[in-house]
Enzyme design. Sequence first.
Site, PDB file in Angstrom:
ATOM      1  N   TYR A 122       6.200 -19.571   8.633  1.00 41.07           N
ATOM      2  CA  TYR A 122       7.131 -18.851   7.764  1.00 41.07           C
ATOM      3  C   TYR A 122       6.831 -19.141   6.292  1.00 41.07           C
ATOM      4  O   TYR A 122       6.628 -18.220   5.499  1.00 41.07           O
ATOM      5  CB  TYR A 122       8.548 -19.288   8.113  1.00 41.07           C
ATOM      6  CG  TYR A 122       9.650 -18.580   7.367  1.00 41.07           C
ATOM      7  CD1 TYR A 122       9.878 -17.218   7.533  1.00 41.07           C
ATOM      8  CD2 TYR A 122      10.493 -19.279   6.507  1.00 41.07           C
ATOM      9  CE1 TYR A 122      10.914 -16.572   6.864  1.00 41.07           C
ATOM     10  CE2 TYR A 122      11.530 -18.652   5.839  1.00 41.07           C
ATOM     11  CZ  TYR A 122      11.744 -17.298   6.018  1.00 41.07           C
ATOM     12  OH  TYR A 122      12.772 -16.667   5.359  1.00 41.07           O
ATOM     13  N   GLY A 160       0.827  -1.209   0.000  1.00 44.47           N
ATOM     14  CA  GLY A 160       0.000   0.000   0.000  1.00 44.47           C
ATOM     15  C   GLY A 160       0.859   1.255   0.000  1.00 44.47           C
ATOM     16  O   GLY A 160       0.578   2.223  -0.717  1.00 44.47           O
TER      17      GLY A 160
HETATM   18  P1  NAD Z   1      17.064 -11.000  10.270  1.00 45.22           P
HETATM   19  O1  NAD Z   1      16.288 -11.627  11.373  1.00 45.22           O
HETATM   20  O2  NAD Z   1      18.512 -10.741  10.487  1.00 45.22           O
HETATM   21  O3  NAD Z   1      16.393  -9.641   9.810  1.00 45.22           O
HETATM   22  C1  NAD Z   1      15.002  -9.436   9.822  1.00 45.22           C
HETATM   23  C2  NAD Z   1      14.734  -8.055  10.371  1.00 45.22           C
HETATM   24  O4  NAD Z   1      13.315  -7.810  10.324  1.00 45.22           O
HETATM   25  C3  NAD Z   1      15.151  -7.880  11.828  1.00 45.22           C
HETATM   26  O5  NAD Z   1      15.938  -6.723  11.986  1.00 45.22           O
HETATM   27  C4  NAD Z   1      13.840  -7.769  12.579  1.00 45.22           C
HETATM   28  O6  NAD Z   1      13.948  -7.008  13.775  1.00 45.22           O
HETATM   29  C5  NAD Z   1      12.947  -7.145  11.532  1.00 45.22           C
HETATM   30  N1  NAD Z   1      11.532  -7.364  11.769  1.00 45.22           N
HETATM   31  C6  NAD Z   1      10.891  -8.545  12.021  1.00 45.22           C
HETATM   32  N2  NAD Z   1       9.582  -8.347  12.187  1.00 45.22           N
HETATM   33  C7  NAD Z   1       9.371  -7.012  12.028  1.00 45.22           C
HETATM   34  C8  NAD Z   1       8.204  -6.188  12.076  1.00 45.22           C
HETATM   35  N3  NAD Z   1       6.995  -6.689  12.327  1.00 45.22           N
HETATM   36  N4  NAD Z   1       8.350  -4.852  11.861  1.00 45.22           N
HETATM   37  C9  NAD Z   1       9.562  -4.330  11.598  1.00 45.22           C
HETATM   38  N5  NAD Z   1      10.690  -5.065  11.539  1.00 45.22           N
HETATM   39  C10 NAD Z   1      10.602  -6.387  11.758  1.00 45.22           C
HETATM   40  O7  NAD Z   1      16.873 -11.937   8.985  1.00 45.22           O
HETATM   41  P2  NAD Z   1      17.588 -11.866   7.553  1.00 45.22           P
HETATM   42  O8  NAD Z   1      18.366 -13.123   7.366  1.00 45.22           O
HETATM   43  O9  NAD Z   1      18.269 -10.568   7.354  1.00 45.22           O
HETATM   44  O10 NAD Z   1      16.324 -11.962   6.598  1.00 45.22           O
HETATM   45  C11 NAD Z   1      15.771 -10.806   5.990  1.00 45.22           C
HETATM   46  C12 NAD Z   1      14.687 -11.206   5.010  1.00 45.22           C
HETATM   47  O11 NAD Z   1      15.223 -12.071   4.005  1.00 45.22           O
HETATM   48  C13 NAD Z   1      13.532 -11.956   5.668  1.00 45.22           C
HETATM   49  O12 NAD Z   1      12.325 -11.525   5.069  1.00 45.22           O
HETATM   50  C14 NAD Z   1      13.791 -13.400   5.307  1.00 45.22           C
HETATM   51  O13 NAD Z   1      12.610 -14.139   5.226  1.00 45.22           O
HETATM   52  C15 NAD Z   1      14.473 -13.266   3.952  1.00 45.22           C
HETATM   53  N6  NAD Z   1      15.339 -14.429   3.681  1.00 45.22           N
HETATM   54  C16 NAD Z   1      16.575 -14.532   4.249  1.00 45.22           C
HETATM   55  C17 NAD Z   1      17.363 -15.649   3.984  1.00 45.22           C
HETATM   56  C18 NAD Z   1      18.756 -15.818   4.549  1.00 45.22           C
HETATM   57  O14 NAD Z   1      19.396 -16.818   4.246  1.00 45.22           O
HETATM   58  N7  NAD Z   1      19.288 -14.897   5.312  1.00 45.22           N
HETATM   59  C19 NAD Z   1      16.868 -16.673   3.153  1.00 45.22           C
HETATM   60  C20 NAD Z   1      15.581 -16.536   2.632  1.00 45.22           C
HETATM   61  C21 NAD Z   1      14.836 -15.389   2.874  1.00 45.22           C
END
Ligand code: NAD
Length: 313
Positions: free
Chosen positions: A147, A104
Amino acid sequence: MAKRVLITGVAGFLGSHLADRFLADGWEVVGVDNFATGTPRNLRHLECESRFDLVEHDISKPLFVDVPLTGVLHFASPASPIDYAELPIQTLKVGGLGTHNTLGLAHRHGARYLLASTSEVYGDPQVNPQPEEYWGNVNPVGPRSMYDEAKRYAEAMTVAYRRAHGMETRIVRIFNTYGPRMRPDDGRVVSNFIVQGLKGEPMTIYGAGTQTRSFCYVDDLVEGIVRLLHSVRTAPTNLGNPEERSMLDLAALVMEETGSSASPVFRPLPPDDPTVRCPDIGAARRELEWTPTVGLREGIRRTMPYFRGLVAG
Ligand code: NAD
Ligand code: UDP
């Protein structure tokens, strides 16, 4: 006019690296995070950066931004199996309501939208490697469902906004990515093994360790995301390193690199833990001219100093 990107999950592992990249490319960055699984430590180096603004906000609630936005990147979500198991409802909300709110926001600003999706949309895949056309094998009520299904819903919502509103959207399906700024206690295999190796503790191998993953170094992933954002490709796009390894192989490699001699210990395999996972990156190679450049050993070497610093306190 300056280009400005809003990145949710900016205090996390990937979000903070993306912020660095967009700042380096001359953009202004508005970061959004509620620190559910991220840490202010990942943003400390940006404290004096005038082109970076941090908004502390739960993106499962609507957000209004009064400066113009060119892009919106939705990366907020607990991302490691222990994190999302601990925060199941928050995970579903940020993938559902958070995706709706950020779509949005992007729509209102006429901004291009990029969704961080995941290889988990393929579940425990019956096809290996996984091409984007594969629909997956997901348990909708299993221990990973909060997830996997949140991300599948997020993809569907993103596509609906594109079809209904003609919005510019991109979907990246990220495969296991690692590097500096991962949380040492996030329970993911690379962080666990490196920390265990540096402490001289046994590596914890779940199951027989024959399950596979394909590990991508963070800089390669960030390059792919930037290329996807700027490309014309609207279909979901796998990004990851197709170098597929068993957990036994990974443990052996991290033992060598950390100089650990503690024999690994075996622990029960968590339910629904995917047996194999490897990206088919043909589409990214062809359409983004992207290919990962950092091999696993080199990536582990680049990641170790960060964890060494944390372990040393
Ligand atoms: P991470 O946990 O280090 O980072 C996620 C961030 O999102 C955190 O800083 C957390 O505080 C914030 N967050 C969570 N819920 C929130 C909310 N409701 N409002 C605001 N902030 C919020 O994880 P990451 O590894 O950096 O992953 C980032 C994204 O990439 C995610 O969406 C994850 O699903 C996707 N992803 C990551 C990987 C990987 O290997 N690292 C693989 C597949 C997908
Ligand atoms: N794993 C392991 N030991 C650990 C942590 C994880 O053997 O200490 C295994 C886990 O069972 C899975 C793989 O490593 O098969 C990758 O786990 P991770 O949590 O990093 O990511 P995901 O399962 O989401 O791919």
